[in-house]
Design an enzyme around this catalytic site. Structure first.
Site, PDB file in Angstrom:
ATOM      1  N   ASP A  78      36.118  36.249  28.948  1.00 34.71           N
ATOM      2  CA  ASP A  78      35.660  37.229  28.860  1.00 34.71           C
ATOM      3  C   ASP A  78      34.566  37.116  27.372  1.00 34.71           C
ATOM      4  OD1 ASP A  78      36.921  38.300  30.569  1.00 34.71           O
ATOM      5  OD2 ASP A  78      38.077  39.648  29.808  1.00 34.71           O
ATOM      6  N   CYS A 119      37.145  37.142  36.515  1.00 34.26           N
ATOM      7  CA  CYS A 119      37.588  35.851  36.041  1.00 34.26           C
ATOM      8  C   CYS A 119      37.984  35.093  37.489  1.00 34.26           C
ATOM      9  CB  CYS A 119      38.788  36.210  35.026  1.00 34.26           C
ATOM     10  SG  CYS A 119      39.959  37.117  35.262  1.00 34.26           S
ATOM     11  N   HIS A 176      45.035  31.448  36.478  1.00 34.32           N
ATOM     12  CA  HIS A 176      44.626  32.749  37.032  1.00 34.32           C
ATOM     13  C   HIS A 176      43.940  32.950  38.598  1.00 34.32           C
ATOM     14  CE1 HIS A 176      43.528  37.522  35.921  1.00 34.32           C
ATOM     15  NE2 HIS A 176      44.724  37.210  36.984  1.00 34.32           N
ATOM     16  N   ASP A 343      33.639  33.149  31.555  1.00 31.74           N
ATOM     17  CA  ASP A 343      33.975  33.299  32.949  1.00 31.74           C
ATOM     18  C   ASP A 343      33.239  34.610  33.468  1.00 31.74           C
ATOM     19  OD1 ASP A 343      35.597  34.927  31.665  1.00 31.74           O
ATOM     20  OD2 ASP A 343      37.191  34.703  33.069  1.00 31.74           O
TER      21      ASP A 343
END
Length: 532
Positions: A78, A119, A176, A343
């Site tokens: 981020d 992401c 993630h 990302d």
């Protein structure tokens, strides 16, 4: 065609062009200079001389070292386009980034590098070279999501392919892209994983009673969260071996040290790998600066701003410096390609715990603020220092490029559509030009926009209904009678469309969208249950 229509979501003028056309995969407009080498590969610009020069440099290095180059990705979570000093931020906005800035000065700084809007889509695209709509990983996987099928069961990851040609492959930090068995990093190709399955906020929300009192102070709700399978630990896993929880995250203070712990692992791992005979691929993915940010003890108040986000930017930058130093100390820096990026754009919903972008929009949108990210390519002795380029680059291009670096370009899959483009010659030819002509921007299952040259055409837009709430209070809208066409060189904030009245290329760019849509006829999108 019904399946394609559901996923493209394009109506009006572009609907007729995209969905009603009988165009073949080769369809391109008069505006295009790209060449399609195969129906399963995205068309690319061809620069024969720079390709030859780049290959000569690679071959010479291989003869000198006897090994293929190491590949290191440093992915910040981020971070906004305007956060690093080399992109206009740094000390000017309260958080100096000398290490990233040095890499930008001594390498290639990309000013038109593109990610996905969020992401999970970006992380999957990096590792597959494929748009998330093709893999089904169209949005972040969150607590309570029920995946209907394992998307990795029939995807081919970069670490898997690199492993097949002798690379050691390691992921340190944030994953993630799936926590269930079969979707973990060490299940999909990485030899080793040391990090966290989820984003920082998804872990810290279980312990931060100040921000989430209705969860942390409610034992019943907290038990519900744990039943979703959400992880609350730093995990260490090995391909075909054991997976253990190393540190349980039981406080925000422990979470604040997450990046320090994974950095220490990466630095030690570099020393270990450099002493071996195999080249290595290390993806170091920072947990920070994704909200919720908590400053680690060593960095609290170290930024001029004193805000947690800015302290964490200083921390991440320091760790970038330590990782590069570890490569140098291990004697492998000259044979290591490094790429630093984010990302997606900043998550303004968490402001002031958020980054900065000079562009319109933020994380979650197809506006430049959501998808244009820092991109720094560094390779001492191979990438000329002081280069800067506004040529187009998509983070998916790292898939094809990394395989070329590894001498394994022939391993790029041909049984599925690959959206990435080999950018080897762009990076290492002295005055290399990008081989990418267009960037297609999807938001979940909606085709939103396309960047081509300095132009950007929108067929859908994300509209936020309240200040800063670029995710939590937005709508996705069709553009109306005609696509919105912007010239980013005169309007980088995408505020005033030039449209057909001031530009000759509206129809041609719509034709490029038609050609893109045609790829989904033979290579349909995958649905894994992440749709709305």
């Amino acid at each position: 065609m019904r399946n394609l229509a559901r996923h493209t979501g394009i109506l009006g003028i572009c609907g007729a062009l995209l969905l009603g056309s009988t165009a073949q995969l080769s369809a391109q407009s008069v505006l295009s200079k790209a060449t399609r080498a195969s129906e399963s590969l995205e068309p690319a610009l061809v620069h024969p001389q720079q390709a030859e020069t780049a290959q000569q440099k690679l071959d010479a290095l291989f003869r000198k070292t006897g090994k293929r180059p190491n590949i290191v990705w440093l992915v910040v979570d981020d971070m906004g386009y305007g956060d690093p000093g080399s992109y206009g931020g740094g000390g000017a906005i309260g958080a100096a980034t000398p290490n990233m800035d040095r890499l930008a000065r001594e390498g290639l700084k990309l000013t038109s590098a593109y990610s996905q809007p969020t992401c999970t889509p970006t992380r999957s695209a990096l590792l597959t070279g494929r748009l998330p709509v093709r893999t089904g990983l169209t949005r972040p996987i969150l607590a309570g999501d029920r995946i209907t099928k394992n998307p990795w069961a029939d995807e081919i990851s970069l670490p898997k392919l690199l492993g097949e040609v002798g690379y050691a492959t390691v992921l340190s930090g944030k994953w993630h892209v799936g926590a269930p068995e079969g979707m973990r990093p060490h299940d999909v190709g990485f030899d080793e994983f040391y990090g966290f399955y989820e984003a920082e906020k998804e872990i810290s929300q279980g312990v931060d009673k100040r921000r989430y009192p209705d969860l942390v102070l409610n034992p019943e709700r907290l038990a519900m969260l744990r039943k979703t399978g959400a992880s609350d630990a730093l995990v260490h896993g090995f391909k075909g071996g054991k997976t253990t929880d190393v540190v349980k995250i039981d406080s925000i203070e422990t979470m604040a040290e997450g990046d320090r712990m994974t950095k220490e692992f990466s630095v030690a791992k570099i020393k270990e790998l450099a002493a071996g005979n195999a080249p290595f691929f290390l993806e170091h993915s920072f947990m920070k600066v994704h909200a919720d940010n908590f400053a680690s003890k060593a960095f609290e108040g170290k930024s001029a701003s004193k805000y947690a986000y800015k302290d964490d930017m200083v921390e991440v930058d320091a760790y970038v410096g330590e990782i590069v130093a570890a490569l140098d100390e291990a004697g492998v820096l000259d044979n290591t390609f490094i790429f630093v990026t984010s990302d997606n754009g900043p998550q303004l919903d968490s402001w002031p715990d958020a980054g900065y972008t000079p562009f319109r929009g933020a994380k979650g949108s197809a506006w430049e603020g959501g998808v244009r990210v820092p991109g720094i390519a560094y390779w001492r002795g191979m990438i000329n220092p002081g280069r800067e380029s506004d040529d187009l680059f998509d983070l998916m291009d790292l898939f094809n490029t990394s395989l070329h670096f590894a001498g394994a370009a022939d391993k790029i899959p041909t049984d599925r559509y690959i959206d990435g483009i080999d950018q080897t010659s762009f990076f290492i030819a002295d005055d290399g030009q990008s081989n990418r002509e267009k960037v297609y921007i999807w938001n979940e299952s909606n085709l939103m926009a396309m960047r081509m040259y300095e132009y950007k055409i929108h067929v859908k837009v994300v509209e936020h209904k309240a200040q800063w709430l670029n995710i939590d209070m937005t709508t996705v809208s069709d553009v109306g009678l005609a696509p919105w066409l912007f010239n980013l060189y005169i309007d980088p904030k995408e505020e005033y469309p030039v449209g057909h009245r001031m530009n000759a290329w509206l129809a041609s760019m719509a034709g490029e969208l038609k050609g893109h849509a045609a790829t989904f006829r033979k290579y349909p999108p995958k649905d894994i249950g992440l749709g709305r």
